[in-house]
Design a protein around this motif. Sequence first.
Motif, mmCIF file in Angstrom:
data_model
loop_
_atom_site.group_PDB
_atom_site.id
_atom_site.type_symbol
_atom_site.label_atom_id
_atom_site.label_comp_id
_atom_site.label_asym_id
_atom_site.label_seq_id
_atom_site.Cartn_x
_atom_site.Cartn_y
_atom_site.Cartn_z
ATOM 1 N N ARG A 263 1.012 -8.630 -24.033
ATOM 2 C CA ARG A 263 0.628 -7.242 -23.749
ATOM 3 C C ARG A 263 -0.277 -6.675 -24.831
ATOM 4 O O ARG A 263 -1.092 -5.799 -24.566
ATOM 5 C CB ARG A 263 1.876 -6.386 -23.578
ATOM 6 N N ALA B 256 -3.746 -2.048 -19.859
ATOM 7 C CA ALA B 256 -3.300 -1.545 -18.557
ATOM 8 C C ALA B 256 -4.362 -0.603 -18.004
ATOM 9 O O ALA B 256 -4.664 0.432 -18.614
ATOM 10 C CB ALA B 256 -1.964 -0.822 -18.698
ATOM 11 N N TYR C 299 -0.996 0.469 -11.979
ATOM 12 C CA TYR C 299 -1.593 -0.100 -13.188
ATOM 13 C C TYR C 299 -1.605 -1.624 -13.073
ATOM 14 O O TYR C 299 -0.732 -2.232 -12.441
ATOM 15 C CB TYR C 299 -0.799 0.301 -14.435
ATOM 16 N N ARG C 300 -2.616 -2.204 -13.685
ATOM 17 C CA ARG C 300 -2.735 -3.664 -13.713
ATOM 18 C C ARG C 300 -3.207 -4.072 -15.105
ATOM 19 O O ARG C 300 -4.089 -3.415 -15.677
ATOM 20 C CB ARG C 300 -3.744 -4.104 -12.649
ATOM 21 N N TYR C 301 -2.628 -5.135 -15.636
ATOM 22 C CA TYR C 301 -3.034 -5.616 -16.954
ATOM 23 C C TYR C 301 -4.244 -6.538 -16.817
ATOM 24 O O TYR C 301 -4.259 -7.439 -15.980
ATOM 25 C CB TYR C 301 -1.888 -6.360 -17.632
ATOM 26 N N TYR D 225 -12.045 -6.112 -20.412
ATOM 27 C CA TYR D 225 -11.982 -4.650 -20.297
ATOM 28 C C TYR D 225 -13.362 -4.035 -20.480
ATOM 29 O O TYR D 225 -14.129 -4.407 -21.357
ATOM 30 C CB TYR D 225 -11.017 -4.082 -21.334
ATOM 31 N N LEU E 33 -7.809 4.485 -17.713
ATOM 32 C CA LEU E 33 -6.538 4.078 -18.310
ATOM 33 C C LEU E 33 -5.389 4.994 -17.903
ATOM 34 O O LEU E 33 -4.228 4.678 -18.144
ATOM 35 C CB LEU E 33 -6.658 4.060 -19.840
ATOM 36 N N GLN F 286 -6.442 -3.524 -5.929
ATOM 37 C CA GLN F 286 -6.230 -4.058 -7.283
ATOM 38 C C GLN F 286 -7.521 -4.159 -8.104
ATOM 39 O O GLN F 286 -7.565 -4.823 -9.125
ATOM 40 C CB GLN F 286 -5.556 -5.436 -7.230
#
Length: 241
Positions: free
Chosen positions: A34, A39, A60-62, A68, A74, A91
Amino acid sequence: MNRRRNIWISVLAALLSGALVYGLFQIQQLQLQRQEMVAVVVPKRFIMAGATLLAEDLAYRYVPKAAYDNGMLLDAATAAGMETIVPLGKQEPILGWKIDRFHLLPGSGESTFQIPRDYVRSISNGIRAGDKVVLYLSGEGESAGRLFDQAITVASVKSSGNVEIDNMDDPNLLSLADGDKEKMYASRREANGMIDYINLNLTERQWLAVDGYCKDGSQKLVIAFSPESLNVVDEMKEEQP
């Protein structure tokens, strides 16, 4: 008996200790992952252009930090209540330029006017919501001419069944989102209907001019697609921080 019990207790303690160590290892791995992920806000389902995003549409999706983009949102609260400028895939990380609060609503000093059908001589079939158009006057015995110097924003174009005109298999706005002008051109060659109604964002002065020229039927509007429409995505991207 006591010796056997002690053996079982030792085995059980070893198993519990191993499970605890493994659990801590997994937690540490998750924390490390993480730390290398971000996220971002994504839609839970496919969202058409022109739709209002609701809180329940968002999740939310990582994504890896390397993938990024600074334009990705965010905070879901930032997107809730906004209108989609282009379709959003399920997604798909939401970029700031793809949503706006009042994208197709009139700007300051403007109102949205539905142009009466008998005011119109012709409309370019490739016009879509969000485009820029140029208005011309045309009449019997009158020389044709451009009505306004600036291009006008189209709020919507609809069929007689009140359905927004677009190519449903290959939406024009999706092509704009991809920055693919060739695909955008191709998508406009087919649509789900003919344009029967067009709504334009006009100032009061502009509407009164249209009405004054066209209400007696002596002159009518020719509504032409403006190449300025092709610059919309470039302009939006330039406005990104």
